[in-house]
Design a protein around this motif. Structure first.
Motif, short mmCIF file in Angstrom:
data_model
loop_
_atom_site.label_atom_id
_atom_site.label_comp_id
_atom_site.label_asym_id
_atom_site.label_seq_id
_atom_site.Cartn_x
_atom_site.Cartn_y
_atom_site.Cartn_z
N UNK A 263 -11.81 -46.82 -11.01
CA UNK A 263 -11.43 -48.16 -11.47
C UNK A 263 -9.96 -48.21 -11.90
N UNK A 264 -9.31 -47.04 -11.93
CA UNK A 264 -7.93 -46.97 -12.46
C UNK A 264 -6.92 -47.77 -11.65
N UNK A 265 -7.19 -48.04 -10.37
CA UNK A 265 -6.22 -48.85 -9.63
C UNK A 265 -6.23 -50.30 -10.12
N UNK A 653 -20.23 -52.15 -10.49
CA UNK A 653 -18.84 -51.96 -10.09
C UNK A 653 -17.91 -53.06 -10.58
N UNK A 654 -18.47 -54.12 -11.19
CA UNK A 654 -17.66 -55.23 -11.71
C UNK A 654 -17.98 -55.48 -13.18
N UNK A 655 -18.20 -54.44 -13.94
CA UNK A 655 -18.72 -54.61 -15.30
C UNK A 655 -17.65 -54.96 -16.33
N UNK A 656 -16.37 -54.80 -16.02
CA UNK A 656 -15.32 -55.14 -16.98
C UNK A 656 -14.07 -55.62 -16.24
N UNK A 657 -13.07 -56.04 -16.99
CA UNK A 657 -11.89 -56.68 -16.39
C UNK A 657 -11.09 -55.70 -15.53
N UNK A 658 -11.01 -54.42 -15.92
CA UNK A 658 -10.27 -53.44 -15.14
C UNK A 658 -10.99 -53.19 -13.82
N UNK A 662 -9.96 -53.95 -9.64
CA UNK A 662 -9.79 -52.77 -8.79
C UNK A 662 -10.24 -53.04 -7.35
N UNK A 663 -9.36 -52.78 -6.40
CA UNK A 663 -9.72 -52.93 -4.99
C UNK A 663 -10.80 -51.92 -4.61
N UNK A 664 -10.70 -50.70 -5.15
CA UNK A 664 -11.68 -49.65 -4.83
C UNK A 664 -13.07 -50.05 -5.29
N UNK A 665 -13.17 -50.60 -6.52
CA UNK A 665 -14.47 -51.04 -7.02
C UNK A 665 -15.01 -52.20 -6.18
N UNK A 666 -14.11 -53.05 -5.72
CA UNK A 666 -14.51 -54.16 -4.85
C UNK A 666 -15.07 -53.63 -3.52
N UNK A 667 -14.43 -52.58 -2.99
CA UNK A 667 -14.92 -51.96 -1.75
C UNK A 667 -16.29 -51.32 -1.95
#
Length: 682
Positions: A263-265, A653-658, A662-667
């Motif tokens: 999620x760091x991205x 994968x969408x549990x918080x604002x960061x 994140x594009x990776x979490x979206x993928x």
């Protein structure tokens, strides 16, 4: 204890150890590729060969049990020749990719070939070529580099509990692949990147980003959930390039979840880097003085009981403490950290933490889940439950249906009536519990949201105490909170202690005239005529409806302390700098107080941290579990309502604002949705 002689040095070892482990006790370094301390023994690579007295051939030390009187040599000419022979075979088909391989600088094969490799090859045949496999949005594969150590296969099967990687073919034709080359499903899947001793499995989002020696490394903790996994944040300039696990046997061992890692991205995307104000329905940039004047004038002209403060899910304890003191200075009574109304009791710290401890799960002989899905709510805690299940095949029972948890469990019922039967000793679960010596009961937030929440929490606590399952040596009572800031906020009293849910009722009925959200983006809220101040790092849900936006740093951009779900106090260290003109949260509160001509509570960060630590209940020290006060445990009665227990699904994968930035979490979310659509046929 039995003894073994290693390189003419006699040492004692524990029964059950392998020769490799005994050699390491003696200080002898044994090279290996397939062996890993937390995985089953495969004996594939043969790199760990040693010489044993009375054995005509070298032995694989990882697979040989150590026995009394063995005489082992690890540094003879025979051993070195054998290891060089193994290395020559391993390199026979390995491509010379080191200059372009992301594993460069952190590669076991690279390091060991320095000592055991040759400068030329005797093999004239063509090198083997293997087609790259698709393993999802996180793992990049270059399978020609694979040396068939099978660490990834064993991790997926044994630790992650999702059997999705395996080997096909035999001998030189063997290939590691996922089933039908589909995306990996486990929330722990990316740990295979750390496990891979060569560059066959590398990080897809991090590919060609940086070399390890270019990165600044900061040891800190994760705030994506309440587990508090220990991590290392690697930065290049001010950008966070990657997050890696840090060894901590008490919490996350050496694994982390995919969300923690990737999620760091989101820290680089959708950032708020300057103040904004809303004019004519549009957000426009403004100066700090303009924003502070608007905030100050709105607070002055609004009645105190019509102002509400809400703290977000990833706030440090210093931020929450300074926010509470800010509210007290302004005589504002409405503040809350919960994102939904659920029952809490802060009379004793044992009422809201994971008392058995994460490591204590391995000692348990029975686990009961009530309204919780630990796989999504606390991934690393779920990995410990699986570890205990695999090791001892303990009974795991669930009230409510959490879905696939990566281990077998029995559903004991989906209503509060079933829990009532448990407390009255009228069902099979109560018999299993009472026959256990070290059971664990885990109550989740889905259960605490019920009308019978007080009945469940207080009833379970009383049941366990009466049956001596809460004592000085073992505490079977556990509450599983979902957010990193939750336990700290309860310790600081940042919520309505009477559980009247007055804040949520006012919010629902739009009775607030001014709402101040600090890092809060998950609150279920529909705006009416409220004036909204949003203070945070990302342009997420609340920023979109805010009237004034004040930029503040993300968790990697400021120092802070957090208490994890088991009550362990940990430091989060600053690893990079916030963008633009962002200011630390406590400094923003001071600026608003100055604007309102009020005295500042905290002059500097040291003063703030000291005050924060002094307010922590049962505090011992950093990285230690809190002191338990079983004698002070009180029991109350709650009203019972027969109602269904639903384990509420988290958008993992969408549990918080960061994560949402994140594009990776979206993928990852898209890959999971695609799989679910295939299953349901939609």
């Amino acid at each position: 204890m039995p003894k073994i002689t290693v390189n003419n040095k006699e040492i004692e070892f524990e029964n059950g150890m392998t020769v490799l482990q005994a050699c390491e006790l003696a200080g002898a370094e044994i090279p290996r590729f397939c062996y890993h301390e937390r995985l089953s023994i495969a004996g594939n690579c043969r790199m760990c060969l040693v010489e044993m007295e009375k054995s005509s051939k070298p032995i694989a030390s990882c697979a040989m049990p150590a026995t009394e009187g063995m005489k082992i040599k690890t540094n003879t000419e025979k051993v070195e020749k054998a290891r060089k022979g193994v290395m020559e075979f391993l390199l026979a088909n390995h491509p010379l990719d080191c200059p372009v391989c992301d594993q460069g600088g952190e590669c076991d094969l690279q390091d060991q070939s320095l000592y055991y490799g040759f400068d030329k090859s005797r093999f004239k045949e063509n090198k083997r070529k293997v087609k790259d496999k698709y393993m999802g949005p996180l793992i990049k594969t270059i399978m020609t580099r694979c040396i068939h150590c099978t660490r990834c296969v064993r991790f997926a099967t044994e630790v992650a509990g999702v059997t999705e990687i395996g080997a096909i073919g035999r001998g030189e034709n063997m290939e590691i692949t996922t089933f039908l080359e589909k995306s990996m499903e486990s929330e722990l899947s990316a740990n295979v990147i750390d496990l891979c001793p060569v560059g066959a499995l590398t990080s897809k989002p991090y590919a060609f980003e940086a070399r390890p020696w270019e990165l600044k490394k900061t040891e800190t903790i994760d705030v994506m959930d309440a587990v508090g996994s220990n991590i290392r944040v690697d930065t290049y300039g001010w950008e966070v390039k990657r997050v890696l696990p840090r060894l901590n046997e008490e919490i996350n061992e050496e694994w982390i979840s995919d969300k923690t890692r990737y999620a760091c991205d989101g820290l680089l995307k959708q950032r708020i880097d300057k103040p904004f104000k809303r004019e004519n329905g549009k957000l426009i940039e403004c100066s700090w003085d303009e924003a502070l004047n608007i905030v100050g004038s709105k607070i002055k002209e609004t009645a105190k009981n019509q102002i509400g403060f809400h703290a977000g899910d990833m706030l440090s304890m210093e931020t929450i403490n300074s926010l509470k003191e800010f509210a007290k200075k302004l005589s504002i009574p409405n503040y809350e950290f919960r994102e939904k109304p659920f029952y809490l009791n802060s009379d004793n710290k044992m009422n809201y933490i994971f008392n058995s401890s994460i490591k204590g799960i391995e000692e348990s002989d029975c686990i009961v889940l009530i309204g919780t899905n630990p796989r999504h709510e606390a991934t690393m805690l779920n990995a410990r439950i699986r570890k205990a299940f695999v090791a001892k095949k303990i009974p795991i029972i669930s009230f409510g249906d959490p879905g696939d948890l990566t281990y077998d469990y029995t559903n004991a019922g989906n209503s509060t009536e079933d829990i009532k039967k448990l407390l009255n000793k009228e069902n099979e679960t109560s018999k299993i519990l009472l026959n256990s010596k070290k059971p664990i009961i885990i109550i989740g937030e889905s259960a605490l949201e019920l009308e019978s929440a007080k009945f469940i929490l207080q009833g379970i606590k009383k049941f366990l105490k009466e049956n001596n399952l809460i004592n000085d040596n073992w505490n079977a009572f556990n509450v599983l909170l979902q957010n990193a800031s939750s336990v700290g906020a309860i310790d600081l009293g940042f919520f309505e202690k009477d559980n009247s849910f007055n804040f949520f009722n006012k919010l629902k009925n739009n009775e607030f005239k001014l709402l101040y959200f600090v890092g809060s983006d998950n609150l279920d809220f529909i705006k009416s005529n409220e004036f909204i101040i949003y203070q945070g790092s990302h342009g997420d849900r609340m920023a979109q409806i805010a009237d004034v936006i004040l930029p503040s740093p993300a968790y990697t951009e400021q120092n802070g302390i957090f208490i994890n779900l088991e009550g362990r106090l940990q430091k989060s260290n600053k690893s990079t700098y916030p963008p633009g003109s962002s200011k630390e949260d406590w400094k923003i509160f001071n600026l608003i107080l100055n604007n309102l001509q009020e005295d500042e509570k905290f002059k500097n960060f040291v003063e703030l941290r000291t005050d924060t630590i002094s307010k922590i209940q049962n505090h011992t020290d950093f990285d230690l579990l809190p002191k338990k006060t079983i004698q002070d445990l009180k029991f109350e009665s709650g009203s019972f309502t027969n109602e269904p227990i639903y384990v509420k699904e988290i958008d993992y994968y969408f549990s918080n604002s960061i994560a949402r930035s994140s594009k990776t979490m979206s993928d990852c979310r898209a890959a999971r949705s695609k799989k679910l659509n295939k299953i349901t046929g939609s």
